[in-house]
Scaffold this motif. Structure first.
Motif, short mmCIF file in Angstrom:
data_model
loop_
_atom_site.label_atom_id
_atom_site.label_comp_id
_atom_site.label_asym_id
_atom_site.label_seq_id
_atom_site.Cartn_x
_atom_site.Cartn_y
_atom_site.Cartn_z
N GLU A 152 0.84 -1.21 0.00
CA GLU A 152 0.00 0.00 0.00
C GLU A 152 0.87 1.26 0.00
O GLU A 152 0.59 2.24 -0.69
CB GLU A 152 -0.91 -0.02 1.24
CG GLU A 152 -2.04 0.99 1.18
CD GLU A 152 -2.85 1.07 2.47
OE1 GLU A 152 -3.48 2.11 2.68
OE2 GLU A 152 -2.85 0.09 3.26
N LEU A 153 1.96 1.18 0.75
CA LEU A 153 2.91 2.31 0.80
C LEU A 153 3.50 2.57 -0.60
O LEU A 153 3.54 3.70 -1.08
CB LEU A 153 4.03 1.96 1.79
CG LEU A 153 5.18 2.94 1.92
CD1 LEU A 153 4.75 4.13 2.77
CD2 LEU A 153 6.40 2.29 2.58
N LEU A 154 3.90 1.48 -1.25
CA LEU A 154 4.52 1.63 -2.57
C LEU A 154 3.51 2.08 -3.62
O LEU A 154 3.86 2.75 -4.59
CB LEU A 154 5.19 0.31 -2.99
CG LEU A 154 6.33 -0.16 -2.08
CD1 LEU A 154 6.78 -1.56 -2.47
CD2 LEU A 154 7.52 0.80 -2.13
N GLU A 155 2.25 1.71 -3.41
CA GLU A 155 1.21 2.14 -4.37
C GLU A 155 1.01 3.66 -4.33
O GLU A 155 0.45 4.23 -5.26
CB GLU A 155 -0.09 1.39 -4.09
CG GLU A 155 -0.04 0.00 -4.74
CD GLU A 155 -1.12 -0.97 -4.26
OE1 GLU A 155 -1.15 -2.11 -4.80
OE2 GLU A 155 -1.90 -0.64 -3.36
N CYS A 156 1.48 4.29 -3.26
CA CYS A 156 1.44 5.77 -3.22
C CYS A 156 2.38 6.35 -4.27
O CYS A 156 2.32 7.53 -4.60
CB CYS A 156 1.89 6.28 -1.85
SG CYS A 156 0.79 5.78 -0.51
N MET A 157 3.29 5.52 -4.77
CA MET A 157 4.33 6.01 -5.69
C MET A 157 4.12 5.52 -7.11
O MET A 157 4.92 5.81 -8.00
CB MET A 157 5.70 5.54 -5.19
CG MET A 157 6.01 6.04 -3.80
SD MET A 157 7.13 4.93 -2.95
CE MET A 157 6.85 5.42 -1.24
N GLY A 158 3.08 4.73 -7.34
CA GLY A 158 2.83 4.23 -8.70
C GLY A 158 2.29 2.82 -8.67
O GLY A 158 1.68 2.39 -7.69
N LYS A 159 2.52 2.10 -9.75
CA LYS A 159 2.02 0.71 -9.84
C LYS A 159 3.02 -0.24 -9.18
O LYS A 159 4.24 -0.04 -9.29
CB LYS A 159 1.88 0.31 -11.32
CG LYS A 159 0.89 1.17 -12.09
CD LYS A 159 -0.54 0.70 -11.86
CE LYS A 159 -1.52 1.48 -12.70
NZ LYS A 159 -1.69 2.90 -12.33
N VAL A 160 2.47 -1.27 -8.54
CA VAL A 160 3.34 -2.22 -7.82
C VAL A 160 3.15 -3.63 -8.39
O VAL A 160 2.02 -4.06 -8.62
CB VAL A 160 3.00 -2.21 -6.31
CG1 VAL A 160 3.86 -3.23 -5.56
CG2 VAL A 160 3.23 -0.82 -5.73
N TYR A 161 4.25 -4.30 -8.61
CA TYR A 161 4.22 -5.68 -9.11
C TYR A 161 4.90 -6.56 -8.07
O TYR A 161 6.08 -6.33 -7.74
CB TYR A 161 4.97 -5.77 -10.46
CG TYR A 161 4.40 -4.78 -11.46
CD1 TYR A 161 3.32 -5.12 -12.26
CD2 TYR A 161 4.90 -3.48 -11.54
CE1 TYR A 161 2.76 -4.20 -13.14
CE2 TYR A 161 4.35 -2.54 -12.41
CZ TYR A 161 3.28 -2.92 -13.21
OH TYR A 161 2.73 -2.00 -14.05
#
Ligand SMILES: NC(=O)C1=CN([C@@H]2O[C@H](COP(=O)(O)OP(=O)(O)OC[C@H]3O[C@@H](n4cnc5c(N)ncnc54)[C@H](O)[C@@H]3O)[C@@H](O)[C@H]2O)C=CC1
Ligand SMILES: O=C(O)[C@@H]1CCC=N1
Length: 280
Positions: A152-161
């Motif tokens: 969720e934290l990384l989704e603040c910065m874009g798309k996450v795989y």
């Protein structure tokens, strides 16, 4: 909940700033719950505090107990020293997240205490505008709830795989380093526009809009690049002439080599760092 988490960036360079910028824009984590430190350069910390409202501290003043997620954001060769410094002052459920090229979850686990939660991440600098393509792979001891919160934290910065860690080197070649290939391409486009009498700034914007439109077509239309390319290419037209030249000058091969060399370098960094441990 992410809103209650405290995040510490160990390293205050380009990648840390891009991630902080993306994160701040979402308002999912209050700025005073983001702590930033680096090895030296107090000016850099002061500027980040002023620009983003984050808290800045020296590593020796880090309030370790408060932190939920530590993000390692220094150069890979600095990881060893930092992991040694935090090893005995953090709890097993305080997650250590690395964005460092070539640093594996096992590298971190071997240098931290037994059972430490770690996650390996590869973002890119488009985190700055929340458009990163970011990969993540959790370590052996990561709690599922923490893994989801980090996602969720990384989704603040874009798309996450969420990927298998074995694919992290190729992901680094494709997406971690990827923006640089497109910047290089756009530098060439800008220069050729300028060389042909176009105003430099206009040529730059034309190159960027063309790339942006092409990327958006792939994302929104869900068509393959090959199909979309064919739709641009009229028989015996300008695009066919351009593509022939790209093939003649090995454009495809150049792109493949760029990605492969970056991925290989990611592997090499891992080996070089492991060698340091074996020989020390
Ligand atoms: N720049 C990029 O596009 C990307 C970088 N990365 C990774 O991010 C990491 C950082 O890269 P950049 O931000 O480009 O580097 P940078 O050189 O801009 O920043 C590194 C920062 O780490 C600090 N530092 C060095 N040793 C430290 C230590 N022991 N403790 C705390 N801080 C320390 C430095 O003072 C500096 O602020 C690298 O490991 C790289 O592999 C990953 C994805 C993309
Ligand atoms: O150039 C590098 O090593 C870092 C990792 C991916 C992008 N920048």
């Amino acid at each position: 909940m992410l809103k209650q988490k405290t995040i510490a960036f160990l390293g205050a360079g380009s990648m840390a700033e891009a991630m902080i910028s993306g994160l701040i824009q979402t308002e999912k984590v209050p700025a005073d719950q983001i702590i930033v430190t680096n090895k030296c350069n107090q000016d850099r910390l002061n500027r980040m505090k002023y620009k983003y409202g984050v808290r800045t501290v020296s590593l020796s003043d880090m309030p370790y107990d408060e932190v939920d997620f530590f993000i390692l954001a220094m150069k890979p060769k600095g990881a060893e020293e930092t992991l040694a410094a935090i090893k005995d002052v953090i709890r097993a459920n305080q997650v250590v997240i690395s964005v460092l090229a070539g640093i594996s979850t096992s590298y971190m686990e071997e240098r931290l205490n037994q059972g430490q939660e770690v996650i390996r991440v590869m973002p890119n600098t488009s985190s700055m505008i929340q458009e990163s393509a970011t990969a993540m792979s959790a370590g052996a001891h990561c709690d599922n709830n923490n893994t989801l919160l980090v996602q969720e934290l990384l989704e603040c910065m874009g798309k996450v795989y969420v990927i298998d860690e074995a694919q992290m080197d190729i992901f680094t070649g494709l997406a971690g380093s990827g923006p640089a290939y497109f910047y290089y391409l756009m530098e060439q486009m800008e220069n050729i526009g300028k060389g042909s009498g176009m105003d430099g700034e206009t040529a730059r914007k034309i190159a960027a809009q063309t790339l942006y439109g092409a990327a958006k077509m792939i994302i929104e239309k869900e068509e393959s690049p090959a199909n979309l390319r064919e739709k641009v290419t009229s028989p015996n037209g300008t695009t066919a002439a351009g593509l022939d030249a790209l093939k003649k000058y090995n454009g495809g091969e150049a792109i493949s080599q760029a990605v492969n060399h970056a991925a290989r370098r990611s592997k090499e960094i891992s080996k070089e760092l492991d060698r340091v441990l074996v020989t020390s």
